[in-house]
Design a protein around this motif. Structure first.
Motif, mmCIF file in Angstrom:
data_model
loop_
_atom_site.group_PDB
_atom_site.id
_atom_site.type_symbol
_atom_site.label_atom_id
_atom_site.label_comp_id
_atom_site.label_asym_id
_atom_site.label_seq_id
_atom_site.Cartn_x
_atom_site.Cartn_y
_atom_site.Cartn_z
ATOM 1 N N PRO A 1 46.577 88.018 -53.250
ATOM 2 C CA PRO A 1 45.738 88.115 -54.455
ATOM 3 C C PRO A 1 45.422 86.770 -55.090
ATOM 4 C CG PRO A 1 48.007 88.477 -55.056
ATOM 5 C CD PRO A 1 48.006 88.220 -53.563
ATOM 6 N N SER A 2 44.329 86.755 -55.811
ATOM 7 C CA SER A 2 44.100 85.753 -56.840
ATOM 8 C C SER A 2 44.382 86.445 -58.163
ATOM 9 C CB SER A 2 42.656 85.247 -56.811
ATOM 10 O OG SER A 2 42.416 84.510 -55.638
ATOM 11 N N LEU A 3 45.012 85.716 -59.068
ATOM 12 C CA LEU A 3 45.413 86.307 -60.341
ATOM 13 C C LEU A 3 44.916 85.438 -61.481
ATOM 14 C CD1 LEU A 3 48.953 87.109 -59.081
ATOM 15 C CD2 LEU A 3 47.415 88.856 -59.971
ATOM 16 N N PHE A 4 44.533 86.080 -62.553
ATOM 17 C CA PHE A 4 43.938 85.398 -63.695
ATOM 18 C C PHE A 4 44.513 85.968 -64.992
ATOM 19 C CE2 PHE A 4 40.230 83.829 -61.206
ATOM 20 C CZ PHE A 4 40.269 84.701 -60.129
ATOM 21 N N TRP A 5 44.513 85.148 -66.019
ATOM 22 C CA TRP A 5 44.707 85.616 -67.389
ATOM 23 C C TRP A 5 43.489 85.185 -68.202
ATOM 24 C CZ3 TRP A 5 48.060 88.780 -69.813
ATOM 25 C CH2 TRP A 5 49.275 89.076 -69.174
ATOM 26 N N TYR A 6 42.943 86.149 -68.946
ATOM 27 C CA TYR A 6 41.841 85.894 -69.857
ATOM 28 C C TYR A 6 42.286 86.227 -71.276
ATOM 29 C CZ TYR A 6 38.329 85.343 -66.176
ATOM 30 O OH TYR A 6 37.604 84.889 -65.109
ATOM 31 N N VAL A 7 41.674 85.551 -72.244
ATOM 32 C CA VAL A 7 41.956 85.829 -73.651
ATOM 33 C C VAL A 7 40.661 86.225 -74.345
ATOM 34 C CG1 VAL A 7 41.690 83.388 -74.300
ATOM 35 C CG2 VAL A 7 42.963 84.930 -75.792
ATOM 36 N N GLN A 8 40.773 87.173 -75.255
ATOM 37 C CA GLN A 8 39.615 87.622 -76.025
ATOM 38 C C GLN A 8 39.988 87.618 -77.499
ATOM 39 O OE1 GLN A 8 38.251 91.691 -75.362
ATOM 40 N NE2 GLN A 8 36.122 91.047 -75.607
ATOM 41 N N HIS A 9 39.462 86.636 -78.228
ATOM 42 C CA HIS A 9 39.670 86.590 -79.663
ATOM 43 C C HIS A 9 38.713 87.566 -80.339
ATOM 44 C CE1 HIS A 9 41.676 82.768 -78.631
ATOM 45 N NE2 HIS A 9 42.425 83.052 -79.678
ATOM 46 N N PRO A 10 39.073 88.036 -81.529
ATOM 47 C CA PRO A 10 38.228 89.014 -82.225
ATOM 48 C C PRO A 10 36.778 88.556 -82.317
ATOM 49 C CG PRO A 10 40.310 88.750 -83.364
ATOM 50 C CD PRO A 10 40.283 87.712 -82.287
ATOM 51 N N ASN A 11 35.907 89.433 -81.902
ATOM 52 C CA ASN A 11 34.457 89.172 -81.972
ATOM 53 C C ASN A 11 34.036 87.942 -81.174
ATOM 54 O OD1 ASN A 11 34.036 91.384 -83.768
ATOM 55 N ND2 ASN A 11 34.881 90.100 -85.386
ATOM 56 N N LYS A 12 34.823 87.600 -80.174
ATOM 57 C CA LYS A 12 34.461 86.490 -79.292
ATOM 58 C C LYS A 12 34.431 86.975 -77.850
ATOM 59 C CE LYS A 12 34.568 83.086 -82.397
ATOM 60 N NZ LYS A 12 35.735 82.195 -82.461
ATOM 61 N N GLY A 13 33.830 86.158 -76.991
ATOM 62 C CA GLY A 13 33.786 86.503 -75.577
ATOM 63 C C GLY A 13 35.108 86.230 -74.886
ATOM 64 N N LEU A 14 35.251 86.725 -73.681
ATOM 65 C CA LEU A 14 36.440 86.494 -72.872
ATOM 66 C C LEU A 14 36.444 85.063 -72.343
ATOM 67 C CD1 LEU A 14 36.188 89.885 -71.213
ATOM 68 C CD2 LEU A 14 38.423 88.975 -71.814
ATOM 69 N N GLN A 15 37.622 84.450 -72.365
ATOM 70 C CA GLN A 15 37.758 83.071 -71.918
ATOM 71 C C GLN A 15 38.915 82.983 -70.942
ATOM 72 O OE1 GLN A 15 39.016 80.371 -75.008
ATOM 73 N NE2 GLN A 15 38.295 78.572 -73.911
ATOM 74 N N LEU A 16 38.719 82.232 -69.855
ATOM 75 C CA LEU A 16 39.781 82.066 -68.876
ATOM 76 C C LEU A 16 40.888 81.181 -69.435
ATOM 77 C CD1 LEU A 16 40.643 82.533 -65.843
ATOM 78 C CD2 LEU A 16 39.739 80.233 -65.442
ATOM 79 N N LEU A 17 42.129 81.669 -69.326
ATOM 80 C CA LEU A 17 43.300 80.868 -69.695
ATOM 81 C C LEU A 17 43.813 80.077 -68.501
ATOM 82 C CD1 LEU A 17 45.652 83.077 -71.892
ATOM 83 C CD2 LEU A 17 44.504 80.974 -72.559
ATOM 84 N N LEU A 18 43.965 80.764 -67.372
ATOM 85 C CA LEU A 18 44.482 80.138 -66.161
ATOM 86 C C LEU A 18 44.246 81.069 -64.975
ATOM 87 C CD1 LEU A 18 47.281 81.904 -65.724
ATOM 88 C CD2 LEU A 18 48.169 80.308 -67.421
ATOM 89 N N LYS A 19 44.400 80.485 -63.763
ATOM 90 C CA LYS A 19 44.255 81.297 -62.564
ATOM 91 C C LYS A 19 45.165 80.791 -61.454
ATOM 92 C CE LYS A 19 40.232 78.911 -60.547
ATOM 93 N NZ LYS A 19 38.822 79.095 -60.085
ATOM 94 N N TYR A 20 45.601 81.701 -60.611
ATOM 95 C CA TYR A 20 46.407 81.407 -59.427
ATOM 96 C C TYR A 20 45.614 81.805 -58.191
ATOM 97 C CZ TYR A 20 49.612 82.290 -55.642
ATOM 98 O OH TYR A 20 50.195 82.312 -54.408
ATOM 99 N N THR A 21 45.512 80.847 -57.242
ATOM 100 C CA THR A 21 44.797 81.158 -56.000
ATOM 101 C C THR A 21 45.542 80.598 -54.805
ATOM 102 O OG1 THR A 21 43.434 79.192 -56.297
ATOM 103 C CG2 THR A 21 42.510 81.279 -57.060
ATOM 104 N N SER A 22 46.845 80.880 -54.732
ATOM 105 C CA SER A 22 47.728 80.566 -53.607
ATOM 106 C C SER A 22 48.067 79.093 -53.474
ATOM 107 C CB SER A 22 47.174 81.096 -52.275
ATOM 108 O OG SER A 22 46.180 80.238 -51.767
ATOM 109 N N ALA A 23 47.917 78.349 -54.517
ATOM 110 C CA ALA A 23 48.401 76.973 -54.514
ATOM 111 C C ALA A 23 49.782 76.989 -55.187
ATOM 112 C CB ALA A 23 47.423 76.051 -55.221
#
Lengths: 116, 118
Positions: free
Chosen positions: A31-53
């Motif tokens: 898998p590739s794995l991600f965490w996204y954050v969504q602040h109130p009334n804001k769009g989703l933003q990438l926090l970090l991602k894992y892609t086998s490194a």
């Protein structure tokens, strides 16, 4: 097939204390794995991602996550919470299919509440 | 603009009417996704466009939902004969996806369109 489970719908911490948001996944492929954050009334933003490194991934705003294959987990942590961290956090897995599609699957989200 | 834009930001419609939601991805991004987010829920995948390939429509909940992407850029999500259960925030994202998980790009999300079906 792939799925992701965020183990807590709400996490409440005091400002300055550590944050732990838990995520478990399942997938038929690496898998590739991600965490996204969504602040109130804001769009989703990438926090970090894992892609086998590197299995320990550092993201923005002091967050990091560790990929543990044996536990099928990708928990998100931060040493010291800030009031501005209060938001909804989504864990995402994208593991591919036999047809070559990489449609991501989002968890249901964890609401982080930070108390003064 | 540098980001993904969506229009309208809010749409109120009556049950049975058709609606069109628009997404302008980041210039040069080859992949475009549509999602639906209902109150208190995670994101539900709807449809995925990648370059000139046939779209992956596996997430569309019914044949009332359709989407197209013209010229590899702007996308329109159409919901025909809207129902109250269609009420949700519809999110669009674009990325520089490639072949293989190593090349899955970061998804950049638009602000969403909040659809309310009365």
């Amino acid at each position: 097939a792939q799925s992701v489970t965020q183990l807590d719908s709400h996490v409440s911490v005091s400002e300055g204390t550590p944050v732990l948001l838990r995520c478990n996944y399942s997938s038929s492929y690496s898998p590739s794995l991600f965490w996204y954050v969504q602040h109130p009334n804001k769009g989703l933003q990438l926090l970090l991602k894992y892609t086998s490194a590197a299995t320990l991934v550092k993201g923005i705003n002091g967050f990091e996550a560790e990929f543990k294959k044996s536990e099928t987990s990708f928990h998100l942590t931060k040493p010291s919470a800030h009031m501005s961290d209060a938001a909804e956090y989504f864990c995402v897995v994208s593991a591919g299919t036999s047809g070559g599609s990489y449609i991501p699957t989002f968890g249901r989200g964890t609401s982080l509440i930070v108390h003064p | 603009g540098a980001g993904v834009s969506q229009s309208p930001s809010n749409k109120v419609t009556e049950k049975g009417k058709d609606v069109e939601l628009r997404c302008d991805p980041i210039s040069g991004h080859t992949a475009l996704y549509w999602y639906r987010q209902s109150l208190g829920q995670g994101l539900e995948f709807l449809i995925y466009f990648q370059g000139n390939s046939a779209p992956d429509k596996s997430g569309l909940p019914s044949d009332r939902f359709s989407a197209e992407r013209t010229g590899g850029s702007v996308s329109t999500l159409t919901i025909q004969r809207t129902q109250q259960e269609d009420s949700a925030v519809y999110l669009c994202a674009s990325s520089l996806d490639g072949v293989g998980p190593q090349l899955i790009g970061t998804q950049y999300f638009g602000p969403g369109t909040r659809l309310t079906v009365l």
